[in-house]
Design a protein around this motif. Structure first.
Motif, PDB file in Angstrom:
ATOM      1  N   GLU A 205       0.646  -1.146  -0.002  1.00  8.44           N
ATOM      2  CA  GLU A 205       0.020  -0.195   0.050  1.00  8.44           C
ATOM      3  C   GLU A 205       0.898   1.173   0.124  1.00  8.44           C
ATOM      4  OE1 GLU A 205      -0.709  -1.783   4.160  1.00  8.44           O
ATOM      5  OE2 GLU A 205      -0.089  -2.494   2.068  1.00  8.44           O
ATOM      6  N   PHE A 206       1.903   1.078   0.428  1.00  5.84           N
ATOM      7  CA  PHE A 206       3.026   2.183   0.511  1.00  5.84           C
ATOM      8  C   PHE A 206       3.073   2.794  -1.116  1.00  5.84           C
ATOM      9  CE2 PHE A 206       5.410   1.359   4.621  1.00  5.84           C
ATOM     10  CZ  PHE A 206       4.287   1.694   5.295  1.00  5.84           C
ATOM     11  N   GLY A 207       3.540   1.611  -1.723  1.00  2.00           N
ATOM     12  CA  GLY A 207       3.696   2.025  -3.343  1.00  2.00           C
ATOM     13  C   GLY A 207       2.627   2.561  -4.077  1.00  2.00           C
ATOM     14  N   ALA A 208       1.515   2.070  -3.600  1.00  2.00           N
ATOM     15  CA  ALA A 208       0.280   2.712  -4.179  1.00  2.00           C
ATOM     16  C   ALA A 208      -0.162   4.055  -3.780  1.00  2.00           C
ATOM     17  CB  ALA A 208      -1.218   1.746  -3.888  1.00  2.00           C
ATOM     18  N   GLU A 209       0.340   4.497  -2.519  1.00  2.00           N
ATOM     19  CA  GLU A 209       0.214   5.847  -2.191  1.00  2.00           C
ATOM     20  C   GLU A 209       1.085   6.509  -2.963  1.00  2.00           C
ATOM     21  OE1 GLU A 209       0.417   8.326   2.085  1.00  2.00           O
ATOM     22  OE2 GLU A 209       0.152   6.272   2.213  1.00  2.00           O
ATOM     23  N   LEU A 210       2.362   6.374  -2.700  1.00  2.00           N
ATOM     24  CA  LEU A 210       3.316   7.071  -3.547  1.00  2.00           C
ATOM     25  C   LEU A 210       3.132   7.338  -4.796  1.00  2.00           C
ATOM     26  CD1 LEU A 210       6.509   5.781  -1.460  1.00  2.00           C
ATOM     27  CD2 LEU A 210       5.525   7.938  -1.450  1.00  2.00           C
ATOM     28  N   GLU A 211       2.653   6.152  -5.575  1.00  6.04           N
ATOM     29  CA  GLU A 211       2.445   6.459  -6.952  1.00  6.04           C
ATOM     30  C   GLU A 211       1.433   7.297  -7.255  1.00  6.04           C
ATOM     31  OE1 GLU A 211       1.021   3.480 -10.781  1.00  6.04           O
ATOM     32  OE2 GLU A 211       1.817   2.431  -8.935  1.00  6.04           O
ATOM     33  N   GLY A 212       0.371   7.210  -6.434  1.00  5.67           N
ATOM     34  CA  GLY A 212      -0.607   8.263  -6.540  1.00  5.67           C
ATOM     35  C   GLY A 212      -0.160   9.691  -6.305  1.00  5.67           C
ATOM     36  N   HIS A 213       0.855  10.004  -5.478  1.00  9.13           N
ATOM     37  CA  HIS A 213       1.295  11.406  -5.307  1.00  9.13           C
ATOM     38  C   HIS A 213       2.108  11.592  -6.275  1.00  9.13           C
ATOM     39  CE1 HIS A 213       2.460  14.611  -2.843  1.00  9.13           C
ATOM     40  NE2 HIS A 213       3.668  14.470  -3.186  1.00  9.13           N
ATOM     41  N   VAL A 214       2.862  10.714  -7.075  1.00  4.63           N
ATOM     42  CA  VAL A 214       3.677  11.185  -8.214  1.00  4.63           C
ATOM     43  C   VAL A 214       2.906  11.498  -9.483  1.00  4.63           C
ATOM     44  CG1 VAL A 214       5.181  10.005  -9.870  1.00  4.63           C
ATOM     45  CG2 VAL A 214       5.636   9.606  -7.728  1.00  4.63           C
TER      46      VAL A 214
END
Length: 248
Positions: free
Chosen positions: A102-111
């Motif tokens: 879920e960290f990856g999903a959150e950071l990808e959304g921010h990018v």
């Protein structure tokens, strides 16, 4: 139910965001009466709000003098970046150890948000989002004290770039954030730390003396940011709108 935001909280958030996005420049005076009128606050509350910003290194407030947006010296700027490099490297190492999908999903959304701001050529939003990427990583590290220190250092870096920096390069920031995210997804904490070193070093290299930005009208800036902050705070108290005056 979300607790209603006080005028002081909204004033703090609006001023902080305006400083970080470089809408209010280093050295700008922050008169208590103008801030109080804008946010419908007493001088006591205004001083408390400015004290919060001073504690983060964003405001200089001396006794019997009008507070101003802080102006770090070049020596202070070097010290800030030395501390930031150490903190950022430790953050990505901790995030790599505690990595969850879920960290990856959150950071990808921010990018993606960063990419959208880049497409719109919105430099101020790009600056804010770039800092928030690092703040999100700090949250994921799971160390509250480390997160607090890093958020403060990131804010100070925004001041340094406003004083001495070359124009913000959103292309570089977004690409470098994507590379850090890819390394974390691979589980390669050392590579992520090395990429972060390179990234923060690139930010530091932009902190060179450049053309001074044009000062904006303080009242106009505060009205815009107060509206934005109040609009995102559920149950926020109404903010009085006033016409601005030239910030000196």
């Amino acid at each position: 139910m979300t607790k209603p935001s006080s005028r002081s909280d909204i004033a703090y958030a609006a001023l902080r965001q305006a400083i970080i996005e470089q809408a209010i420049l280093p050295g700008t005076k922050l008169p208590e009466d103008e801030i109080g009128t804008q946010f419908g606050m007493s001088r006591t509350l205004v001083r408390a709000t400015l004290a919060r910003l001073q504690a983060e290194g964003l405001v200089d407030a001396l006794p019997r003098r009008t507070a101003t947006v802080a102006q770090p010296s070049l020596e202070e700027a070097r010290e800030v970046f030395e501390v930031r490099k150490a903190l950022e490297r430790e953050v990505v190492r901790l995030v790599a150890k505690r990595w969850r999908p879920e960290f990856g999903a959150e950071l990808e959304g921010h990018v993606r948000k960063e990419e959208a701001a880049r497409a719109l050529d919105d430099e101020r939003v790009s600056i804010r989002l770039a800092g928030e990427f690092h703040a999100r990583l700090a949250e994921m590290a799971g160390n509250g004290l480390l997160m607090r220190y890093l958020r403060e250092v990131i804010s100070r870096c925004s001041l340094i770039l406003a004083l001495y920096g070359r124009p913000h390069s959103s292309d570089c920031a977004v690409n470098e954030h994507s590379e850090i995210l890819a390394a974390l997804r691979r589980g390669d904490g050392e590579a992520a730390a090395d990429l972060m070193d390179h990234h923060v070093g690139a930010v530091e290299r932009r902190a060179l003396i450049g053309e001074k930005p044009v000062e904006a009208d303080l009242g106009t800036v505060l009205a815009r940011y107060a509206g934005a902050v109040a609009g995102t705070a559920e149950g926020a108290v109404p903010i009085r709108r006033t016409s601005g005056r030239k910030a000196t």
